[in-house]
Write an enzyme that holds these catalytic residues in place. Structure first.
Site, mmCIF file in Angstrom:
data_model
loop_
_atom_site.group_PDB
_atom_site.id
_atom_site.type_symbol
_atom_site.label_atom_id
_atom_site.label_comp_id
_atom_site.label_asym_id
_atom_site.label_seq_id
_atom_site.Cartn_x
_atom_site.Cartn_y
_atom_site.Cartn_z
ATOM 1 N N HIS A 104 0.818 -1.206 0.000
ATOM 2 C CA HIS A 104 0.000 0.000 0.000
ATOM 3 C C HIS A 104 0.861 1.269 0.000
ATOM 4 O O HIS A 104 0.691 2.139 -0.849
ATOM 5 C CB HIS A 104 -0.938 0.009 1.208
ATOM 6 C CG HIS A 104 -1.776 1.237 1.277
ATOM 7 N ND1 HIS A 104 -2.879 1.427 0.478
ATOM 8 C CD2 HIS A 104 -1.646 2.364 2.022
ATOM 9 C CE1 HIS A 104 -3.415 2.621 0.733
ATOM 10 N NE2 HIS A 104 -2.676 3.198 1.669
ATOM 11 N N HIS A 122 3.311 6.064 -2.267
ATOM 12 C CA HIS A 122 3.945 7.278 -1.748
ATOM 13 C C HIS A 122 5.468 7.291 -1.893
ATOM 14 O O HIS A 122 6.117 8.186 -1.366
ATOM 15 C CB HIS A 122 3.584 7.462 -0.270
ATOM 16 C CG HIS A 122 2.123 7.633 -0.035
ATOM 17 N ND1 HIS A 122 1.443 8.784 -0.363
ATOM 18 C CD2 HIS A 122 1.199 6.782 0.473
ATOM 19 C CE1 HIS A 122 0.169 8.646 -0.063
ATOM 20 N NE2 HIS A 122 -0.006 7.443 0.449
ATOM 21 N N LYS A 169 -4.513 9.474 -9.308
ATOM 22 C CA LYS A 169 -4.257 9.743 -7.890
ATOM 23 C C LYS A 169 -4.302 11.259 -7.784
ATOM 24 O O LYS A 169 -3.379 11.961 -8.214
ATOM 25 C CB LYS A 169 -2.887 9.198 -7.473
ATOM 26 C CG LYS A 169 -2.478 9.555 -6.044
ATOM 27 C CD LYS A 169 -3.064 8.620 -5.015
ATOM 28 C CE LYS A 169 -2.518 8.928 -3.626
ATOM 29 N NZ LYS A 169 -2.916 8.001 -2.601
#
Length: 203
Positions: A104, A122, A169
């Site tokens: 994730h 990220h 995103k």
């Protein structure tokens, strides 16, 4: 959003020869990004996970967490805990065993429910590698709110927008140029602080 185009114009090959960076990058292709896909972890992938944890555990920033008693237990217990915390599979999007904290946060996932969208993703190394393959369409950054300054080559915390494999995103934060062990230590520390919001000053 400002200045669309490529986020990265160049990253030195030396970066990928550093032991923790090389071990980290070997993990990035171990996952199916679709959130409703049940992950199958091979023995080779388990070995890659173990090698990564072993490598980062030799670094000063990870040892700092043990010395400062951020995490409970002995050094060996801490390594086992890191493996479990980051690589144990759990359910996401209604499918059991479809995700892990590592996938994730660092790799990224594509949510299907309520319309496709990118979740997580990220990490700057993953972004660089996926952008180089043509899988990421960088769509710009948001000006830093408080400082009122324009990001430059020294800026490390960016808020960006992008599409990954054609899925948006809309807002994502990423720390650019930091080591895998730094991010792992930072997020692990936040986990053990046990609060919804953790205020940290990076200098």
């Amino acid at each position: 959003f400002v200045n669309p185009g490529l986020l990265f114009s160049w990253v030195s090959d030396e970066v990928f020869r550093k032991p923790t960076f090389a071990r980290f990058c070997s993990l990035l292709d171990n996952y199916n990004p679709n959130e409703d896909y049940k992950e199958v972890v091979t023995e080779e992938e388990r070995q890659e996970q173990a090698a990564f944890i072993e490598e980062v555990s030799r670094t000063a920033v990870i040892k700092y967490l043990v010395i400062k008693d951020v995490a409970p237990g002995s050094y060996q217990e801490f390594k086992r805990m890191l493996t479990s915390l980051w690589f144990d599979l759990y359910g996401r999007g209604g499918t059991s065993g479809s995700s892990s904290a590592f996938e994730h946060v660092f790799v990224g996932e594509i949510k299907q429910s309520g319309g496709e969208q990118v979740s997580g993703f990220h990490n700057w190394l993953q972004f660089y590698l996926e952008e180089a393959k043509g899988n990421v369409d960088y769509q710009g950054y948001i000006f830093p709110r408080r400082r009122g300054e324009i990001p430059d080559s020294e800026t490390q915390l960016l808020t960006i927008q992008f599409e990954w494999n054609g899925v948006l995103k809309s807002v994502s934060s990423t720390l650019v140029g930091v080591s895998p062990e730094f991010e792992l230590a930072l997020y692990t520390m936040c986990f053990f602080m046990g609060r919804e919001e953790n205020h940290i000053q990076l200098s």
